[in-house]
Design an enzyme around this catalytic site. Structure first.
Site, PDB file in Angstrom:
ATOM      1  CG  HIS A  25     -60.357 152.176 -29.188  1.00 60.34           C
ATOM      2  ND1 HIS A  25     -60.934 152.238 -30.545  1.00 60.34           N
ATOM      3  CD2 HIS A  25     -60.355 153.763 -29.056  1.00 60.34           C
ATOM      4  CE1 HIS A  25     -61.074 153.425 -31.096  1.00 60.34           C
ATOM      5  NE2 HIS A  25     -60.823 154.322 -30.315  1.00 60.34           N
ATOM      6  CG  ASP A  39     -61.394 149.625 -32.740  1.00 65.40           C
ATOM      7  OD1 ASP A  39     -62.100 150.397 -33.378  1.00 65.40           O
ATOM      8  OD2 ASP A  39     -60.771 149.735 -31.674  1.00 65.40           O
ATOM      9  CG  HIS A  53     -62.260 163.954 -23.646  1.00 63.46           C
ATOM     10  ND1 HIS A  53     -62.674 163.193 -22.643  1.00 63.46           N
ATOM     11  CD2 HIS A  53     -61.855 163.301 -24.529  1.00 63.46           C
ATOM     12  CE1 HIS A  53     -62.142 162.044 -22.653  1.00 63.46           C
ATOM     13  NE2 HIS A  53     -61.660 162.010 -24.141  1.00 63.46           N
ATOM     14  CD1 TRP A 102     -69.238 154.989 -26.456  1.00 64.95           C
ATOM     15  CD2 TRP A 102     -70.633 157.024 -26.287  1.00 64.95           C
ATOM     16  NE1 TRP A 102     -70.688 154.665 -26.093  1.00 64.95           N
ATOM     17  CE2 TRP A 102     -71.444 155.932 -26.345  1.00 64.95           C
ATOM     18  CE3 TRP A 102     -70.872 158.393 -26.288  1.00 64.95           C
ATOM     19  CZ2 TRP A 102     -72.600 156.102 -25.917  1.00 64.95           C
ATOM     20  CZ3 TRP A 102     -72.326 158.513 -26.244  1.00 64.95           C
ATOM     21  CH2 TRP A 102     -73.094 157.664 -25.896  1.00 64.95           C
ATOM     22  CB  SER A 131     -65.379 160.291 -20.348  1.00 65.20           C
ATOM     23  OG  SER A 131     -64.046 159.859 -20.164  1.00 65.20           O
ATOM     24  CD  GLU A 181     -65.764 155.323 -17.897  1.00 69.40           C
ATOM     25  OE1 GLU A 181     -65.016 156.473 -17.415  1.00 69.40           O
ATOM     26  OE2 GLU A 181     -65.233 154.403 -18.667  1.00 69.40           O
ATOM     27  CD  GLN A 238     -62.877 163.512 -27.718  1.00 66.29           C
ATOM     28  OE1 GLN A 238     -62.381 164.854 -27.784  1.00 66.29           O
ATOM     29  NE2 GLN A 238     -61.999 162.610 -27.743  1.00 66.29           N
TER      30      GLN A 238
HETATM   31  O1  LIG Z   1     -57.569 159.440 -15.054  1.00 66.62           O
HETATM   32  C1  LIG Z   1     -58.023 158.726 -15.775  1.00 66.62           C
HETATM   33  C2  LIG Z   1     -58.497 159.106 -17.226  1.00 66.62           C
HETATM   34  C3  LIG Z   1     -59.310 158.226 -17.672  1.00 66.62           C
HETATM   35  N1  LIG Z   1     -59.663 157.000 -17.394  1.00 66.62           N
HETATM   36  C4  LIG Z   1     -60.400 156.105 -18.410  1.00 66.62           C
HETATM   37  O2  LIG Z   1     -59.834 156.028 -19.664  1.00 66.62           O
HETATM   38  C5  LIG Z   1     -60.963 156.020 -20.507  1.00 66.62           C
HETATM   39  C6  LIG Z   1     -60.741 157.094 -21.446  1.00 66.62           C
HETATM   40  O3  LIG Z   1     -61.707 157.004 -22.576  1.00 66.62           O
HETATM   41  P1  LIG Z   1     -62.606 158.104 -23.353  1.00 66.62           P
HETATM   42  O4  LIG Z   1     -63.337 158.920 -22.569  1.00 66.62           O
HETATM   43  O5  LIG Z   1     -63.461 157.299 -24.247  1.00 66.62           O
HETATM   44  O6  LIG Z   1     -61.344 158.947 -23.964  1.00 66.62           O
HETATM   45  P2  LIG Z   1     -60.243 158.828 -24.720  1.00 66.62           P
HETATM   46  O7  LIG Z   1     -59.402 158.071 -24.151  1.00 66.62           O
HETATM   47  O8  LIG Z   1     -59.850 159.981 -25.470  1.00 66.62           O
HETATM   48  O9  LIG Z   1     -60.948 157.860 -26.146  1.00 66.62           O
HETATM   49  C7  LIG Z   1     -60.576 157.593 -27.359  1.00 66.62           C
HETATM   50  O10 LIG Z   1     -61.543 156.380 -27.718  1.00 66.62           O
HETATM   51  C8  LIG Z   1     -62.930 156.623 -27.434  1.00 66.62           C
HETATM   52  C9  LIG Z   1     -63.629 155.578 -27.674  1.00 66.62           C
HETATM   53  O11 LIG Z   1     -63.368 155.288 -28.885  1.00 66.62           O
HETATM   54  C10 LIG Z   1     -63.359 157.943 -28.421  1.00 66.62           C
HETATM   55  O12 LIG Z   1     -64.877 158.163 -28.133  1.00 66.62           O
HETATM   56  C11 LIG Z   1     -62.683 159.254 -28.042  1.00 66.62           C
HETATM   57  O13 LIG Z   1     -63.018 160.219 -28.698  1.00 66.62           O
HETATM   58  C12 LIG Z   1     -61.172 158.826 -28.247  1.00 66.62           C
HETATM   59  O14 LIG Z   1     -60.371 160.059 -27.975  1.00 66.62           O
HETATM   60  C13 LIG Z   1     -62.096 156.063 -19.663  1.00 66.62           C
HETATM   61  O15 LIG Z   1     -62.746 154.549 -19.493  1.00 66.62           O
HETATM   62  C14 LIG Z   1     -61.672 156.496 -18.346  1.00 66.62           C
HETATM   63  O16 LIG Z   1     -62.713 155.942 -17.290  1.00 66.62           O
HETATM   64  C15 LIG Z   1     -59.039 156.586 -16.192  1.00 66.62           C
HETATM   65  O17 LIG Z   1     -59.150 155.335 -16.078  1.00 66.62           O
HETATM   66  N2  LIG Z   1     -58.451 157.288 -15.604  1.00 66.62           N
END
Ligand SMILES: O=c1ccn([C@@H]2O[C@H](COP(=O)(O)OP(=O)(O)O[C@H]3O[C@H](CO)[C@@H](O)[C@H](O)[C@H]3O)[C@@H](O)[C@H]2O)c(=O)[nH]1
Length: 484
Positions: free
Chosen positions: A21, A126, A371, A374, A376, A379, A396
């Site tokens: 978020h 949010d 996983h 959203w 990821s 991206e 997810q």
């Molecule tokens: O080594 C890493 C791993 C991840 N990221 C970043 O971390 C973020 C992760 O976000 P996301 O892929 O959305 O996963 P979660 O952290 O699990 O996000 C939560 O929030 C998201 C947005 O609300 C939801 O879609 C997910 O289900 C929820 O678990 C992304 O921007 C990635 O680029 C990094 O920068 N480095």
């Protein structure tokens, strides 16, 4: 005149204090700053402390951005991981909301702070914190809900009460998870029980899952917000957006924001990036590496780790694997050593956190085992990288169904964690010319959406005008809270 109104528009953004978020809200804030607006970014005290110098540097780089914070109500040593989400949500609803009310009451008045920022004219909160827009509107500040997930998942959550009415939920005990689901608009030809949020599986006539209940209730209440904003794009989610537009006061599809308003990743990164992984990638052949990251909240058992590891090694490609420090509990250290030893000298790089956007656009990355959070997902879409999906929870499950069955830019490995399946699916994603072609075509389509006259860029401009108009409407009188 337009310029003066722009300067006075001041948005307070208030994300859930979770990595996915925060990133999304920071990219949004960057877009607002570029459009000339002021932004107050509301963190929790805990996260602002954790971000430390990175947040201070980001704010110092922009005179119209500041970071403030409120307490989240949890003890300092609380891990704030996936097991504590209900406590965190409760802390936000009670402790944080009280502090936010007081803060907003002072920020909505001219001179409310000494740093020369104009009064807050709009809140973008949010979409799973309905209290934030209720409080804002009570104080006379118009509020927009920002859901950081896909439109398809919002539509699925919004449909849950109807699924209950139709008898689709709860699932029959021992029922087939591959059975189709009726009742989520337009998705009946491909949506199965297993594609709904995993929490749906544990519902019974007497048990209601607290997380599912919270998210569904928030989604239903979004109808009250001035508008719903989503980090998605019309060409990816046209049908879901059209259905949501019938339910909400207004809907803005303004993403993928990370590609439109890139913000420095360190400014909201709760873990420190590993500096060595990019150099390791530089030494790998083109499209030869499998990148594995399950986001910021997924946890896995040692057994699951072992299946992934053997599957990856058998697939035969070098891999870059993000294993967060809190991902495996006590067996984390042993897992790291096992992964490095099993892969063989120089064939793996296992690190706690990476600069993900840089990794995904690196020429050496051939597929992304994700996983399907959203962020990821989009991206990966933007960089045109084929995906292997292993969803963990919430949105997810449906995102991964869209990757596998609708967008077809990857393969859905949902609910299976067996070495042979990991091996086969990773191989297929690395080697399928068709998946690669589809992923590339999807990336090009999204690139058109975010170009100057593309749908998302136009939606962002429409959103900024909407916010500016709200900021020229006089705020309602603050309610009289004096005792009768
Ligand atoms: O080594 C890493 C791993 C991840 N990221 C970043 O971390 C973020 C992760 O976000 P996301 O892929 O959305 O996963 P979660 O952290 O699990 O996000 C939560 O929030 C998201 C947005 O609300 C939801 O879609 C997910 O289900 C929820 O678990 C992304 O921007 C990635 O680029 C990094 O920068 N480095």
């Amino acid at each position: 005149m337009a310029e003066a109104a722009a300067d006075m528009a001041h948005v307070l953004v208030f994300p859930i204090p979770a990595q996915g978020h925060l990133n999304s809200f920071l990219h949004f804030s960057t877009g607002l700053l570029r459009a000339g607006l002021h932004v107050t970014f509301l963190h929790t005290d805990h996260n602002l402390r954790r971000l430390g110098a990175a947040a201070r540097e980001a704010a110092a780089a922009s005179p119209r951005l500041r970071f403030l914070s409120v307490p989240d109500g949890l003890p300092d040593d609380d891990p704030r991981g996936v097991g504590n989400i209900p406590q965190l949500m409760e802390g936000l609803r009670t402790t944080a909301s009280a502090a936010y009310r007081d803060l907003l009451a002072s920020l909505r008045r001219a001179g409310g702070t000494a740093d020369g920022f104009p009064p807050v004219t709009c809140v973008v909160a949010d979409g799973i914190m309905p209290f934030a827009w209720d409080i804002a509107e009570e104080l006379g500040v118009p509020a927009i809900a920002y859901r950081t997930v896909s439109a398809c998942s919002v539509l699925a959550y919004l449909s849950v009460p109807r699924l209950v009415e139709l008898g689709e939920l709860p699932f029959p005990e021992g029922g087939d998870l591959d059975a189709p689901i009726r009742g989520v608009p337009w998705m009946e030809s491909f949506l199965r029980r297993r594609d709904l949020p995993v929490q749906c599986r544990t519902l019974t006539d007497t048990y209601q899952d607290p997380l599912l209940e919270t998210v569904v209730a928030a989604t239903v209440q979004t109808r009250k917000a001035r508008a719903l904003m989503l980090n998605t794009t019309a060409s990816l989610e046209r049908a879901s957006l059209a259905h949501l537009a019938r339910e909400m006061r207004d809907v803005f599809a303004v993403g993928p924001l990370h590609a439109m308003s890139p913000a420095p990743a360190v400014a909201t990164s709760l873990w420190r990036h590993d500096d060595g992984c990019m150099a390791w990638l530089d030494g790998q052949a083109e499209r030869s590496v499998v990148y594995i990251s399950l986001g910021s909240l997924t946890v896995i058992s040692h057994g699951q780790f072992t299946e992934f590891l053997h599957g990856l090694v058998a697939a035969g490609y070098p891999f870059l694997w993000v294993l967060r420090p809190d991902m495996l509990g006590a067996s984390q250290g042993a897992a790291l050593q096992e992964a490095v030893a099993a892969a063989g000298e120089g064939r793996s790089c296992v690190v706690p956190w990476v600069p993900q956007r840089d990794v995904l656009r690196h020429r050496a990355v051939g597929c992304f085992l994700t996983h399907c959070g959203w962020n990821s997902t989009i991206e990966g879409v933007v960089e045109g990288v084929p995906m292997v999906c292993w969803p963990f929870f919430v949105d997810q499950q449906i995102n991964s169904r869209f990757v596998g069955a609708v967008w077809r830019n990857g393969l859905d490995m949902k609910d299976v964690c067996e070495r042979a399946v990991v091996e086969g699916t990773v191989r297929a994603a690395m080697e399928s010319a068709e998946v690669r072609r589809t992923a590339r075509a999807l990336a090009e389509q999204v690139e058109r959406d975010i170009a100057d006259d593309g749908s998302s860029a136009l939606e962002f401009k429409r959103l900024v005008s909407f916010i500016r108009e709200l900021s020229t409407t006089p705020a309602a009188a603050e309610p009289d809270r004096s005792p009768e």
